[in-house]
Scaffold this active site. Sequence first.
Site, PDB file in Angstrom:
ATOM      1  N   HIS A  23      11.787  10.851   7.338  1.00 53.23           N
ATOM      2  CA  HIS A  23      10.613  11.367   6.088  1.00 53.23           C
ATOM      3  C   HIS A  23       9.055  11.336   6.541  1.00 53.23           C
ATOM      4  O   HIS A  23       8.647  10.455   6.513  1.00 53.23           O
ATOM      5  CB  HIS A  23      10.613  10.534   5.110  1.00 53.23           C
ATOM      6  CG  HIS A  23      10.075  11.030   3.662  1.00 53.23           C
ATOM      7  ND1 HIS A  23      10.420  10.588   2.563  1.00 53.23           N
ATOM      8  CD2 HIS A  23       8.978  11.683   3.574  1.00 53.23           C
ATOM      9  CE1 HIS A  23       9.735  11.194   1.483  1.00 53.23           C
ATOM     10  NE2 HIS A  23       8.693  11.746   2.148  1.00 53.23           N
TER      11      HIS A  23
ATOM     12  N   HIS B 256       5.389  14.230   7.130  1.00 53.45           N
ATOM     13  CA  HIS B 256       5.159  15.395   6.901  1.00 53.45           C
ATOM     14  C   HIS B 256       4.172  15.873   7.975  1.00 53.45           C
ATOM     15  O   HIS B 256       2.910  15.123   8.205  1.00 53.45           O
ATOM     16  CB  HIS B 256       4.015  15.303   5.438  1.00 53.45           C
ATOM     17  CG  HIS B 256       4.834  14.976   4.297  1.00 53.45           C
ATOM     18  ND1 HIS B 256       5.376  15.874   3.489  1.00 53.45           N
ATOM     19  CD2 HIS B 256       5.250  13.600   3.716  1.00 53.45           C
ATOM     20  CE1 HIS B 256       6.093  15.276   2.393  1.00 53.45           C
ATOM     21  NE2 HIS B 256       6.037  13.672   2.877  1.00 53.45           N
TER      22      HIS B 256
ATOM     23  N   ARG C  74       2.626  19.066   8.166  1.00 55.47           N
ATOM     24  CA  ARG C  74       1.732  20.045   7.503  1.00 55.47           C
ATOM     25  C   ARG C  74       1.710  21.342   8.272  1.00 55.47           C
ATOM     26  O   ARG C  74       0.630  21.981   8.004  1.00 55.47           O
ATOM     27  CB  ARG C  74       0.309  19.288   7.769  1.00 55.47           C
ATOM     28  CG  ARG C  74       0.345  17.957   7.091  1.00 55.47           C
ATOM     29  CD  ARG C  74       0.612  18.170   5.610  1.00 55.47           C
ATOM     30  NE  ARG C  74       0.154  16.687   5.039  1.00 55.47           N
ATOM     31  CZ  ARG C  74       0.849  16.219   4.042  1.00 55.47           C
ATOM     32  NH1 ARG C  74       1.772  16.727   3.167  1.00 55.47           N
ATOM     33  NH2 ARG C  74       0.497  14.955   3.244  1.00 55.47           N
TER      34      ARG C  74
ATOM     35  N   ASN D 268       7.445  20.598   2.315  1.00 54.73           N
ATOM     36  CA  ASN D 268       6.284  21.153   1.651  1.00 54.73           C
ATOM     37  C   ASN D 268       5.189  21.543   2.512  1.00 54.73           C
ATOM     38  O   ASN D 268       4.274  20.920   2.282  1.00 54.73           O
ATOM     39  CB  ASN D 268       5.917  19.760   0.510  1.00 54.73           C
ATOM     40  CG  ASN D 268       5.437  18.610   1.211  1.00 54.73           C
ATOM     41  OD1 ASN D 268       5.555  18.374   2.502  1.00 54.73           O
ATOM     42  ND2 ASN D 268       4.846  17.884   0.598  1.00 54.73           N
TER      43      ASN D 268
ATOM     44  N   HIS E 278      11.850   7.009  -0.581  1.00 53.26           N
ATOM     45  CA  HIS E 278      10.700   6.032  -0.959  1.00 53.26           C
ATOM     46  C   HIS E 278      10.808   5.521  -2.332  1.00 53.26           C
ATOM     47  O   HIS E 278       9.892   5.322  -3.200  1.00 53.26           O
ATOM     48  CB  HIS E 278       9.090   6.650  -0.858  1.00 53.26           C
ATOM     49  CG  HIS E 278       9.345   7.870  -1.439  1.00 53.26           C
ATOM     50  ND1 HIS E 278       9.807   8.664  -2.516  1.00 53.26           N
ATOM     51  CD2 HIS E 278       8.674   9.268  -0.770  1.00 53.26           C
ATOM     52  CE1 HIS E 278       9.458   9.793  -2.639  1.00 53.26           C
ATOM     53  NE2 HIS E 278       8.721  10.100  -1.642  1.00 53.26           N
TER      54      HIS E 278
ATOM     55  N   ASP F 201       7.168   8.131   4.975  1.00 50.84           N
ATOM     56  CA  ASP F 201       6.551   9.260   4.340  1.00 50.84           C
ATOM     57  C   ASP F 201       5.150   9.361   4.978  1.00 50.84           C
ATOM     58  O   ASP F 201       4.357   9.760   4.092  1.00 50.84           O
ATOM     59  CB  ASP F 201       6.598   8.662   2.858  1.00 50.84           C
ATOM     60  CG  ASP F 201       5.897   9.696   1.860  1.00 50.84           C
ATOM     61  OD1 ASP F 201       6.059  10.967   2.196  1.00 50.84           O
ATOM     62  OD2 ASP F 201       5.640   9.451   0.817  1.00 50.84           O
TER      63      ASP F 201
ATOM     64  N   HIS G  10      -3.823  13.319   5.233  1.00 50.30           N
ATOM     65  CA  HIS G  10      -4.960  13.931   4.551  1.00 50.30           C
ATOM     66  C   HIS G  10      -6.235  13.856   5.169  1.00 50.30           C
ATOM     67  O   HIS G  10      -6.260  12.929   5.971  1.00 50.30           O
ATOM     68  CB  HIS G  10      -4.853  13.397   3.082  1.00 50.30           C
ATOM     69  CG  HIS G  10      -3.639  13.813   2.295  1.00 50.30           C
ATOM     70  ND1 HIS G  10      -3.213  14.988   1.729  1.00 50.30           N
ATOM     71  CD2 HIS G  10      -2.712  12.956   1.811  1.00 50.30           C
ATOM     72  CE1 HIS G  10      -2.106  15.016   1.180  1.00 50.30           C
ATOM     73  NE2 HIS G  10      -1.881  13.752   1.199  1.00 50.30           N
TER      74      HIS G  10
HETATM   75  O1  DOR Z   1       2.309  10.457  -1.749  1.00 50.05           O
HETATM   76  C1  DOR Z   1       2.849  11.544  -1.469  1.00 50.05           C
HETATM   77  N1  DOR Z   1       2.300  12.448  -0.590  1.00 50.05           N
HETATM   78  N2  DOR Z   1       4.156  11.579  -1.665  1.00 50.05           N
HETATM   79  C2  DOR Z   1       4.799  12.728  -1.441  1.00 50.05           C
HETATM   80  O2  DOR Z   1       6.104  12.717  -1.813  1.00 50.05           O
HETATM   81  C3  DOR Z   1       4.363  13.718  -0.780  1.00 50.05           C
HETATM   82  C4  DOR Z   1       3.108  13.164   0.247  1.00 50.05           C
HETATM   83  C5  DOR Z   1       2.367  14.587   0.658  1.00 50.05           C
HETATM   84  O3  DOR Z   1       3.017  15.470   1.226  1.00 50.05           O
HETATM   85  O4  DOR Z   1       1.091  14.262   0.751  1.00 50.05           O
HETATM   86 ZN    ZN Z   2       8.045  12.202  -1.511  1.00 50.24          ZN
END
Ligand code: DOR
Ligand code: ZN
Length: 429
Positions: free
Chosen positions: A64, A66, A68, A98, A235, A308, A312
């Site tokens: 899991h 991200h 980006r 995502n 999560h 996860d 950011h």
């Molecule tokens: O806090 C989170 N941020 N939970 C998620 O499931 C997605 C993730 C994100 O993509 O920033």
């Molecule tokens: Zn999530």
Amino acid sequence: MLWIKNGRLVDPKSQTDRVCDICIERDRIAGIFSPGGADQKHREEDRMIDAQGLVVAPGMIDVHVHFREPGFTYKEDIETGAAAAAAGGYTTVICMANTKPVVDNEETLSYLRERAKDMPVHVLNTAAITKGFKGEELTDMIGLKALGAVGFTDDGVPIKDTAIVMEAMKMAKALNVPLSFHEEDPALIGSFGVNQGPVSAAVGVEGAPAVAEDVLVARDCALALSTGAEIDIQHISSGTSVAIVRAMKALGKNIHAEATPQHFSLTEEAVLEKGTLARVNPPLRTEADRLAIIEGLKDDTIDYIATDHAPHSREEKEKDMKSAPSGMIGLETALALGITHLVKPGHLSLSHFLEKLTVNPAALYHLDAGHVAVGGKADLVIFSEDETWTVGESFKSKASNSPFIGDTLQGKVKFTICDGKIVYSDGKF
Ligand code: DOR
Ligand code: ZN
């Protein structure tokens, strides 16, 4: 050839825990010998890592993350994400869908599969369950699987329509791919990212209650039992959800769950101290929830530790609690958080902890990874179980949104080896 001598090999799959010498030839493990083997057998031109006092384990797998790309590369891109993974001891990561556009189409997935080719670690992709994450219409799961999607998820956006989830599970069962679910019913949520209660009141937001997670966990476990689909509850953050998964797992083997380092290390109190850096979906909850997650890890209700990893930018996280995005990075601190909060306090043995980062995730995603064997892939992590270090502000990740900055942790990655190549070392080699 590359030799690793005198390391303590901990391989959960074969239940190995012994000091040995390992020989790597190209991308494979060529031999495992008793100590002394490396000194006897190595040739002049071979490279040697002295792993005396260190643990050698299968390269870790994160189900899991991200990264980006495409769309939000100011937060992270595949290169910086892969570098963060290597630094954290990971040799395989599974990216969530995502991005922008969402990975719901062949073009985006093909682009990502191409990008993954040159990375230092194995970067795998999931695709979306529903088109545009709208929760209305299934993607072309057959086509996306054929192009390389290893699983399907609308992570970040819970799927409200039960009939759509049922349909997706039937398709996933037919395709023999796992589905992973972000479980928070928006209908019960005042605002995402902070547990509903005294802490949300203190920071002036409505908050997200545990029951919003519990209802969807119960629903999706029931649907998995009915359809036989292999599912991963992402999560998990609520003690009641852990109990629901435990009860549902007793009824069927196809239900799995992940916990993140933040959810077994921190409580909602972190929001008061760290502000938006501790804002995450689902939120950090109470000490009782944290302890229930640890119990779930101990009795294998929870199969995986997943980060996860959610990068950011600084500007985004500097906004106020209502506007800053949820999520925190995690790849570079996960091993140390697990050793510090699970292994050293005696909740999990080192092998049991590593099981949730190696052999278990490999099984869910049908990967030839997560174990150490002669002839098998040379994907390894070498780490110190005892060395302490303080989490600094600079990361291999493009982002630095970690609530753990400044914490002193135990357990330090020394080398990561992927496909027989050293892709990370913490010193000069
Ligand atoms: O806090 C989170 N941020 N939970 C998620 O499931 C997605 C993730 C994100 O993509 O920033
Ligand atoms: Zn999530």
